[in-house]
Design an enzyme around this catalytic site. Structure first.
Site, PDB file in Angstrom:
ATOM      1  CB  ALA A  25     -43.814  17.555 -83.288  1.00  0.00           C
ATOM      2  CB  THR A  67     -41.373  21.579 -88.008  1.00  0.00           C
ATOM      3  OG1 THR A  67     -40.349  20.646 -88.285  1.00  0.00           O
ATOM      4  CG2 THR A  67     -41.793  21.434 -86.559  1.00  0.00           C
ATOM      5  CG  PHE A  78     -47.986  19.942 -79.132  1.00  0.00           C
ATOM      6  CD1 PHE A  78     -48.016  19.261 -77.942  1.00  0.00           C
ATOM      7  CD2 PHE A  78     -49.049  20.742 -79.490  1.00  0.00           C
ATOM      8  CE1 PHE A  78     -49.111  19.366 -77.110  1.00  0.00           C
ATOM      9  CE2 PHE A  78     -50.144  20.854 -78.657  1.00  0.00           C
ATOM     10  CZ  PHE A  78     -50.167  20.171 -77.460  1.00  0.00           C
ATOM     11  NE  ARG A  79     -45.609  16.796 -75.741  1.00  0.00           N
ATOM     12  CZ  ARG A  79     -46.510  16.376 -76.613  1.00  0.00           C
ATOM     13  NH1 ARG A  79     -46.268  16.406 -77.892  1.00  0.00           N
ATOM     14  NH2 ARG A  79     -47.679  15.919 -76.207  1.00  0.00           N
ATOM     15  CD  GLN A 124     -44.156  10.611 -80.553  1.00  0.00           C
ATOM     16  OE1 GLN A 124     -43.381  11.462 -80.968  1.00  0.00           O
ATOM     17  NE2 GLN A 124     -44.006  10.053 -79.376  1.00  0.00           N
ATOM     18  CG  ASP A 142     -49.766  16.230 -89.331  1.00  0.00           C
ATOM     19  OD1 ASP A 142     -49.743  15.178 -90.012  1.00  0.00           O
ATOM     20  OD2 ASP A 142     -48.762  16.691 -88.763  1.00  0.00           O
ATOM     21  CG  HIS A 161     -50.471  10.957 -79.716  1.00  0.00           C
ATOM     22  ND1 HIS A 161     -49.349  11.745 -79.614  1.00  0.00           N
ATOM     23  CD2 HIS A 161     -50.308   9.973 -78.804  1.00  0.00           C
ATOM     24  CE1 HIS A 161     -48.544  11.249 -78.679  1.00  0.00           C
ATOM     25  NE2 HIS A 161     -49.102  10.178 -78.180  1.00  0.00           N
ATOM     26  CB  CYS A 198     -75.450   8.823 -83.514  1.00  0.00           C
ATOM     27  SG  CYS A 198     -74.708   9.933 -84.725  1.00  0.00           S
TER      28      CYS A 198
END
Ligand code: ZN
Length: 250
Positions: free
Chosen positions: A24, A28, A35-36, A103, A106, A121, A132
């Protein structure tokens, strides 16, 4: 330029088998919150914790509420690749960097021009009809209200790995092989606490493990070089300005 960044520059100049593993912290500097981290999403007020909302069962049972959160907190349509993404794309273009393992969901490495990006991820830029299997860009999520639907009537789901879901075995095995075969492994913008990062890094066999992180990680003791600097600054300085800005559209 700091001593550590000079050392990184040397390492990069002398290798043509570099692999980058990032988290992440790489995004930034593009304005996408970690995120964490303490200032990240987990401090935001919502009816459920983000780990719950971003889980497979919550998606299946509360699809509309999932999308309310997802559109507001997970999508950053204006975000642009920063100097870290651009420097890595430049290294690949020069034939020195073999893979970017990320990870993040984006898609900024791809936007910066990187070709071999292994997205552990998944990617928020890909969205798939659950009925479909038609693939859609992120626009269909941004432009729709409530639950995004395929013309066939099926529910569209982001191609990101939610909690309770497994990672793609193909992506995992490609990433593990790239790490195993790498001469230089650069790890940046991740505390390595998130599955499966730590286990994958253990496959590295070389002696040029570079960690770029503002804070300590549990892998510091294995590192051959530690750089406590913003990742965009460190990579931008080490890769060298100039040619990178020739990349079209960046
Ligand atoms: Zn469909």
């Amino acid at each position: 330029m700091s001593n550590e960044i000079e050392k990184l520059k040397d390492i990069l100049q002398n290798s043509d088998n570099i692999v980058f593993f990032g988290g992440a912290g790489v995004s930034t500097e593009s304005g996408i919150p970690d995120f964490r981290s303490a200032d990240g999403l987990y401090n935001e007020s919502y009816n459920y914790p983000p780990e719950t909302i971003l889980s497979h069962s919550f998606f299946m049972e509360n699809t509309e509420e999932f999308y309310r959160f997802y559109r507001e907190k997970m999508l950053y349509p204006g975000a642009k690749p920063n100097n870290a993404h651009k420097a890595l794309a430049e290294l690949e273009k020069k034939g020195k960097l073999k893979a970017v393992i990320t990870q993040n969901v984006d898609g900024l490495h791809t936007l910066a021009g990187s070709k071999n990006v292994l997205e552990l991820h998944g990617s928020a830029l890909r969205n798939i009809c659950m009925s479909c299997k038609e693939c859609f860009s992120v626009d269909i999520i941004i432009e729709s209200k409530g639950i995004p639907l395929c013309p066939c009537g099926g529910v569209i789901k982001p191609d990101v790995v939610l909690y309770e879901e497994g990672l793609s075995p193909i992506v995992m095995s490609k990433a593990t092989k790239a790490i195993h075969d790498a001469d230089v492994l650069i790890i940046g913008g991740t505390s390595l606490n998130v599955y499966p990062a730590a286990g994958m890094i253990n496959h590295y066999r070389g002696n040029k493990l570079v960690l770029i992180n503002k804070t300590e990680t549990s892998f510091d003791r294995y590192a051959d070089l530690i750089i406590r600097e913003k990742i965009g600054v460190a990579l931008d300085s080490a890769v060298g300005k100039g040619e990178r800005y020739d990349i079209q559209g960046v």
